[in-house]
Write an enzyme that holds these catalytic residues in place. Structure first.
Site, PDB file in Angstrom:
ATOM      1  N   ASP A   9       0.857  -1.176   0.000  1.00  0.00           N
ATOM      2  CA  ASP A   9       0.000   0.000   0.000  1.00  0.00           C
ATOM      3  C   ASP A   9       0.905   1.242   0.000  1.00  0.00           C
ATOM      4  O   ASP A   9       2.134   1.151   0.113  1.00  0.00           O
ATOM      5  CB  ASP A   9      -0.965  -0.033   1.204  1.00  0.00           C
ATOM      6  CG  ASP A   9      -2.217   0.799   0.925  1.00  0.00           C
ATOM      7  OD1 ASP A   9      -2.186   1.633  -0.003  1.00  0.00           O
ATOM      8  OD2 ASP A   9      -3.220   0.628   1.635  1.00  0.00           O
TER       9      ASP A   9
HETATM   10  C1  BGC Z   1      -5.102   3.106   0.189  1.00  0.00           C
HETATM   11  C2  BGC Z   1      -5.301   2.075  -0.892  1.00  0.00           C
HETATM   12  C3  BGC Z   1      -5.131   2.687  -2.254  1.00  0.00           C
HETATM   13  C4  BGC Z   1      -3.773   3.373  -2.317  1.00  0.00           C
HETATM   14  C5  BGC Z   1      -3.468   3.994  -3.658  1.00  0.00           C
HETATM   15  C6  BGC Z   1      -3.864   3.939  -0.017  1.00  0.00           C
HETATM   16  O1  BGC Z   1      -3.814   5.018   0.852  1.00  0.00           O
HETATM   17  O2  BGC Z   1      -5.060   2.452   1.440  1.00  0.00           O
HETATM   18  O3  BGC Z   1      -6.570   1.485  -0.750  1.00  0.00           O
HETATM   19  O4  BGC Z   1      -5.265   1.712  -3.240  1.00  0.00           O
HETATM   20  O5  BGC Z   1      -3.736   4.395  -1.328  1.00  0.00           O
HETATM   21  O6  BGC Z   1      -4.150   5.152  -3.875  1.00  0.00           O
END
Ligand code: BGC
Length: 757
Positions: free
Chosen positions: A286
């Site tokens: 993530d």
């Molecule tokens: C979130 C994810 C997301 C990623 C990319 C993160 O902060 O937890 O769900 O896919 O950002 O934007």
């Protein structure tokens, strides 16, 4: 060189994966990638593991610098947050024309509930209990995304969520393992289809692996501490269902699990995911999760980069710690290069599976985008999904549906509100294209003079507005004072037969980094509702929100309550259709609505205590101040018609392990409207080697009955449906007594008994 133990283990594992890759059908890919990797420098291999953001970023500061130059140098494997055929082509050209080995890029994006055409938020989609429909929305999102240059979506989010304080409950399918697993599979199939090389298929990414929905206190990014039993029984199956459906990629989560952050968790990402579950795709972290490992207390930047790679992550989202540290770690002999080879190979395989080495542009063109994006067919699907997602929580005296000849006052800050309709994580959705309830009313009933008053601001709390507005909440205080706004609303209400009050959470109050300790409606909105109630007119409460709310006062004082979530691009049309009965609501909650935050976590599949509640006995399991029951149970959702359930009849009262029985129930539409019902099947294992939930969803059927019509609904229950993880964590069933429950919601069922011999 003598390798440390952990490296040896992983090398063994590596040979296992190679064997997989060489299975018939993969031999061509294997040869292609071997040949390509033979030409790559160590730096280029590490470059493939780099996943920077370029474009618009919603969840954090834009940390990725100089992305274009890095692409030219072969130091980027994929990017996210860039879309449109032109923008994608421009970046892809840098990789194809300027980088030494011309390796195409992946283009990822958070396509969560639609790309340009926005469907209801996932919690709303789950309330449809309509798997083919959910699959269709995912497919439509894949078609729009691919037409816009995207080849990888960061969805589905399958985190089981039982704490509505956590804002991200809006992004998933709710509290139930069985339903969540079915939805996970449907979404993966919708996104990926059965051929990833198709122009309409994207790589799906199941997230957030794992257990992110169980963060302590419902506070985002918090720690998770959970027994192996609970995770195995309840929280892990939806991720596994996505893997079984062939999901191509997995995103490791922000949270720690029992002391080891997911992004550094070798047990999770390698032993469980790859060795036990047989996942052979790619894992991405993530957003900045590797960098965050230092905050968790895992080590300095070089240490966490190594740990994250060794644990089983292949791509580093935004941290660039792989880029910064892996080469030096190898040179200093602190990291075996085989880890980099393995991760690089998985990234390249993902690209190969998409067909990017044959056509890096995957047929993207403005013409295809114009044809596919927000076309009539997708808007129609958005309307259907929005209608079906709505849950009628209460409807006293059949105040709904409204009749067009009534004098109706429409009141509330959501009636003309466009921004919030598409909700959080609305990707490339354009709120300006969303249909408000007011617009829909004007269009559908041009001759009707509905009255309108705003009634209150979306929010009045300056501290909260100060937190939401920097993130596009667009909350602007009305020039009129709150008292005057309420007065206007009361004036129109007094003059009406019925009042529709449309209120809720602005979109930024749910989603990521949107935990709340108090999940009631904003206090200024409640003031409005109280003033409307005081007029004595029946008030229909229409809600827009991204999580279960506490609605005890509203339940006691409003004539009807319709939950509409954030319904997406066609929300206004769908709400109008439901309010006036053009569509008879059929949604069912996939997450319990508590009476108070003090009941959290609250979910239907609870276990019995040794002292089950008994109001007459003091020393039993209960609260002094509220009932144990939720306000609205899992599976609850009314219709404008009524359904009468007969008794459950079983064709056998005992089965052997390899046999099955049928449970049949008659359902009659006893009301005045045709309508759809979701008939739910639950099972209880009465005695087990470990204690078992008092009810577990094991099936459902959606039936449509005309007014007066009835139908026998039959479920087949086999030994396989009774399996669980026994005292030795073996997935099996145990002879003994079982109950089967069939009904309209988890708290309104008929039951029968049977035995497994
Ligand atoms: C979130 C994810 C997301 C990623 C990319 C993160 O902060 O937890 O769900 O896919 O950002 O934007």
């Amino acid at each position: 060189m003598k390798l440390p133990k952990i490296i040896i283990a992983s090398c063994l594992a590596f040979s296992g994966y190679s064997a997989l890759a060489q299975a018939p059908g993969n031999a061509k890919m294997d040869a292609y990638i071997k040949n390509l990797m033979a030409k790559m420098t160590l730096e280029e291999k590490i470059g493939q593991l780099n996943l920077p953001s370029i474009g618009f970023d919603v969840t954090g500061p834009i940390l990725s610098q100089g992305v274009e130059e890095k692409i030219e140098k072969g130091l980027v494997g994929g990017v996210f947050n860039t879309y449109t055929p032109n923008a994608v082509r421009k970046l892809q050209e840098l990789a194809i024309k300027k980088s030494r080995l011309k390796i195409p890029l992946l283009f990822g994006y958070d396509v969560i509930h639609g790309h340009r055409t926005i469907f209801p938020i996932p919690l709303g989609l789950a309330a449809t209990w309509d798997l083919p429909l959910i699959e269709k929305t995912a497919h439509a999102a894949a078609v729009e995304s691919t037409a816009d240059g995207i080849n990888w979506v960061f969805s589905p989010m399958v985190d089981i969520a039982r704490d509505p304080r956590w804002g991200r409950v809006s992004e998933g399918a709710g509290e139930d393992t069985w339903l969540g697993s079915k939805i996970a599979g449907a979404m993966v199939r919708g996104y990926q289809g059965n051929n990833l090389r198709s122009d309409e298929a994207v790589l799906a990414c199941v997230k957030h692996f794992a257990l992110y929905g169980a963060v302590e206190s419902g506070r985002d990014y918090n720690v998770v501490d959970m027994s192996m039993r609970k995770m195995t029984e309840t929280y892990l199956p939806p991720y596994k269902a996505a893997v079984d459906a062939g999901v191509a990629t997995v995103m490791s989560s922000f949270n720690e699990i029992n002391g080891v952050p997911a992004a550094a968790n070798h047990w999770l990402l390698t032993d469980l995911l790859r060795k036990q579950w047989g996942f052979n795709g790619m894992v991405a972290t993530d957003y900045t999760a590797i960098m965050e490992l230092s905050n968790h207390g895992v080590g300095d930047s070089a240490t966490v980069a190594k740990k994250a790679l060794v644990a089983g992550n292949d791509m580093d989202m935004v941290s660039e710690y792989f880029l910064d540290h892996l080469k030096k770690l190898v040179q200093e002999k602190k990291l075996d290069v085989s880890y980099i080879d393995l991760a690089c190979r998985r990234v390249l395989e993902s690209k190969y599976k998409l067909g990017l080495f044959d056509d890096p542009y995957r047929n993207i063109s403005q013409a295809r985008a114009d044809k596919e994006i927000m076309n009539a067919q997708k808007l129609q699907l958005a309307l259907e999904a929005a209608r079906k997602s709505m849950v009628l929580l209460k409807n006293d005296n059949q105040v709904l549906p409204l009749k067009a000849n009534q004098k109706i006052a429409f009141v509330g800050p959501m009636i003309k509100n466009q921004r919030d309709l598409i909700g959080n994580w609305s990707a490339a959705g354009d709120p300006k294209k969303a249909v408000t309830l007011w617009d829909a009313l004007q269009k559908q009933y041009p001759n009707n003079e509905f009255t309108y008053a705003k009634g209150c601001n979306v929010l009045d709390d300056p501290a909260l507005i100060g937190r939401l507005n920097p993130h596009d909440a667009q909350i602007v205080a009305d020039p009129k004072s709150p008292a005057d706004l309420i007065k206007d609303a009361v004036d129109v209400a007094k003059d009406a037969d019925v009042v529709v009050a449309f209120v809720g959470e602005p979109f930024g109050m749910s989603g990521e980094a949107a935990s709340r300790s108090d999940i009631s409606l904003p206090s200024n909105q409640v003031e409005l509702l109280k003033a409307l109630r005081a007029t004595g007119k029946p008030v229909v409460l229409v809600l827009m929100n991204g999580r279960p709310l506490t609605l005890q006062w509203e339940n006691d004082n409003m004539a009807a309550i319709l939950e509409t979530w954030y319904g997406g691009t066609k929300a206004g049309d769908a709400i109008a259709d439901v309010l006036f009965g053009k569509y008879n609501p059929s949604g069912k909650l996939s997450m319990t609505f508590p009476r108070s935050v003090g009941q959290i976590p609250i979910y239907y599949s609870a276990k019995s205590t040794g002292r089950p509640i008994d109001e007459k006995q003091k020393y039993t399991s209960k609260y002094l101040d509220i009932p144990n029951t939720p306000l609205y149970a899992f599976g609850h959702g009314l219709s404008y018609t009524t359904f009468a359930y007969g008794d459950v009849t079983l064709n056998k009262i005992a089965i052997k392990n390899n046999e099955s029985l049928t449970a049949t129930i008659n359902v009659r539409n006893t009301g005045k409207y045709d309508g759809e019902e979701t008939v739910q099947l639950y099972i209880r294992d009465m005695v087990g080697s470990v204690t078992r939930p008092m009810k577990e969803l094991k099936g459902f059927q959606k039936i449509f009955l005309k007014a007066g019509e009835s139908k026998d609904v039959t479920f087949t229950i086999s030994g396989a449906d009774l399996k669980f993880y026994d005292i030795d964590m073996k997935f099996t069933n145990e002879p003994g007594d079982y109950k089967v429950f069939i009904g309209t919601s988890s708290d309104n069922v008929k039951e029968a008994d049977f035995k497994l011999l």
